[in-house]
Design a protein around this motif. Structure first.
Motif, PDB file in Angstrom:
ATOM      1  N   THR A  27       0.822  -1.205   0.000  1.00 35.31           N
ATOM      2  CA  THR A  27       0.000   0.000   0.000  1.00 35.31           C
ATOM      3  C   THR A  27       0.858   1.257   0.000  1.00 35.31           C
ATOM      4  OG1 THR A  27      -1.642  -1.230   1.251  1.00 35.31           O
ATOM      5  CG2 THR A  27      -1.934   1.135   1.135  1.00 35.31           C
ATOM      6  N   MET A  30       1.960   2.171  -3.429  1.00 35.57           N
ATOM      7  CA  MET A  30       0.865   2.723  -4.233  1.00 35.57           C
ATOM      8  C   MET A  30       0.661   4.198  -3.902  1.00 35.57           C
ATOM      9  SD  MET A  30      -1.996  -0.254  -3.966  1.00 35.57           S
ATOM     10  CE  MET A  30      -1.423  -1.886  -3.552  1.00 35.57           C
ATOM     11  N   ILE A  31       0.704   4.503  -2.614  1.00 32.35           N
ATOM     12  CA  ILE A  31       0.507   5.881  -2.175  1.00 32.35           C
ATOM     13  C   ILE A  31       1.694   6.749  -2.585  1.00 32.35           C
ATOM     14  CG2 ILE A  31       0.260   7.357  -0.142  1.00 32.35           C
ATOM     15  CD1 ILE A  31      -1.213   4.865   1.122  1.00 32.35           C
ATOM     16  N   ILE A  60      -7.532   5.158   1.182  1.00 32.25           N
ATOM     17  CA  ILE A  60      -6.746   3.933   1.009  1.00 32.25           C
ATOM     18  C   ILE A  60      -7.435   2.992   0.030  1.00 32.25           C
ATOM     19  CG2 ILE A  60      -5.971   1.819   2.164  1.00 32.25           C
ATOM     20  CD1 ILE A  60      -4.186   4.114   2.771  1.00 32.25           C
ATOM     21  N   PHE A  63      -6.826   3.445  -3.583  1.00 34.90           N
ATOM     22  CA  PHE A  63      -5.518   3.023  -4.077  1.00 34.90           C
ATOM     23  C   PHE A  63      -5.413   1.508  -4.235  1.00 34.90           C
ATOM     24  CE2 PHE A  63      -4.328   7.125  -2.079  1.00 34.90           C
ATOM     25  CZ  PHE A  63      -3.798   7.736  -3.190  1.00 34.90           C
ATOM     26  N   VAL A  64      -6.073   0.749  -3.371  1.00 30.49           N
ATOM     27  CA  VAL A  64      -5.832  -0.692  -3.354  1.00 30.49           C
ATOM     28  C   VAL A  64      -6.901  -1.547  -4.025  1.00 30.49           C
ATOM     29  CG1 VAL A  64      -4.416  -0.550  -1.281  1.00 30.49           C
ATOM     30  CG2 VAL A  64      -6.834  -1.066  -1.066  1.00 30.49           C
ATOM     31  N   ARG A  67      -5.986  -2.873  -7.528  1.00 27.44           N
ATOM     32  CA  ARG A  67      -4.814  -3.757  -7.469  1.00 27.44           C
ATOM     33  C   ARG A  67      -5.175  -5.111  -6.855  1.00 27.44           C
ATOM     34  NH1 ARG A  67       0.309  -1.256  -7.386  1.00 27.44           N
ATOM     35  NH2 ARG A  67       1.081  -3.384  -7.453  1.00 27.44           N
ATOM     36  N   LEU A  79      -0.750  -8.994   0.969  1.00 30.41           N
ATOM     37  CA  LEU A  79      -1.113  -7.611   1.283  1.00 30.41           C
ATOM     38  C   LEU A  79      -0.176  -7.066   2.359  1.00 30.41           C
ATOM     39  CD1 LEU A  79      -4.992  -7.549   1.496  1.00 30.41           C
ATOM     40  CD2 LEU A  79      -3.561  -6.211  -0.031  1.00 30.41           C
ATOM     41  N   PHE A  82      -2.447  -3.057   4.277  1.00 34.14           N
ATOM     42  CA  PHE A  82      -3.901  -3.039   4.119  1.00 34.14           C
ATOM     43  C   PHE A  82      -4.416  -4.417   4.484  1.00 34.14           C
ATOM     44  CE2 PHE A  82      -7.868  -3.564   1.795  1.00 34.14           C
ATOM     45  CZ  PHE A  82      -8.510  -2.364   2.041  1.00 34.14           C
ATOM     46  N   GLN A  88     -11.477  -0.864   6.873  1.00 34.02           N
ATOM     47  CA  GLN A  88     -10.760  -1.381   5.701  1.00 34.02           C
ATOM     48  C   GLN A  88     -10.903  -2.898   5.611  1.00 34.02           C
ATOM     49  OE1 GLN A  88      -6.694  -0.010   5.781  1.00 34.02           O
ATOM     50  NE2 GLN A  88      -7.296   2.140   5.744  1.00 34.02           N
TER      51      GLN A  88
END
Length: 167
Positions: A27, A30-31, A60, A63-64, A67, A79, A82, A88
């Motif tokens: 994660t 990605m951020i 969040i 972003f995930v 993916r 993972l 996350f 979440q």
């Protein structure tokens, strides 16, 4: 992968992913990519991360989600970063239900505070010595904020996953 900042989640997740030949969904990467892109999507997480805060669940998930769905269509994934909150985790459950995937294992790494501090300071030093910019949250003040956030928001996931029978 669960654990406080500096626990070694990224290191261990990368090793597991390499061993099984599956994607490592990090994660933080990605951020960081969103922040580096200079787009509006990267501005909000950048300010919060610099303060050592966790990002909102909604942010969040943007972003995930894609993916995770992409990796699920292949052979699975590890993972890292996350879920970090019960909200979440609920979103992850919904994504899994739609894709027909399952959680095989939940790993939690729990080094003590002194080890965490040593690791993040070393990570900053290694970045600096190699000519890279250290993460802005790799310092003792941000670690304390991040640990408080972990205890309040992420640690309850451990209990949740244990109650659902995950090792």
């Amino acid at each position: 992968m669960l654990g406080p900042p500096g626990a070694g989640k990224g290191t261990q997740a990368a090793r597991i992913a390499a061993h099984f030949g599956i994607p490592h969904l990090l994660t933080g990467d990605m951020i960081s990519q969103a922040i580096a892109s200079g787009t509006a999507a990267g501005l909000s997480p950048q300010a919060a991360m610099e303060r050592g805060e966790l990002l909102s669940d909604e942010l969040i998930v943007t972003f995930v989600d894609e993916r995770i769905r992409e990796a699920t269509r292949r052979s699975g994934f590890v993972l890292d970063g996350f879920p970090r909150t019960l909200g979440q985790a609920s979103t992850l459950d919904a994504i899994r239900a739609q894709s027909g995937s399952a959680i095989d294992l939940v790993l939690e790494l729990l080094p003590d505070h002194a080890v965490l501090l040593e690791r993040i300071l070393k990570r900053a030093e290694v970045a600096w010595l190699s000519g890279r910019t250290a993460r802005r949250d790799d310092n003792s003040e941000a670690l304390n904020v991040r640990l408080q956030a972990y205890e309040a928001q992420t640690a309850p996931l451990s209990i949740c996953y244990q109650e659902h029978g995950y090792p």
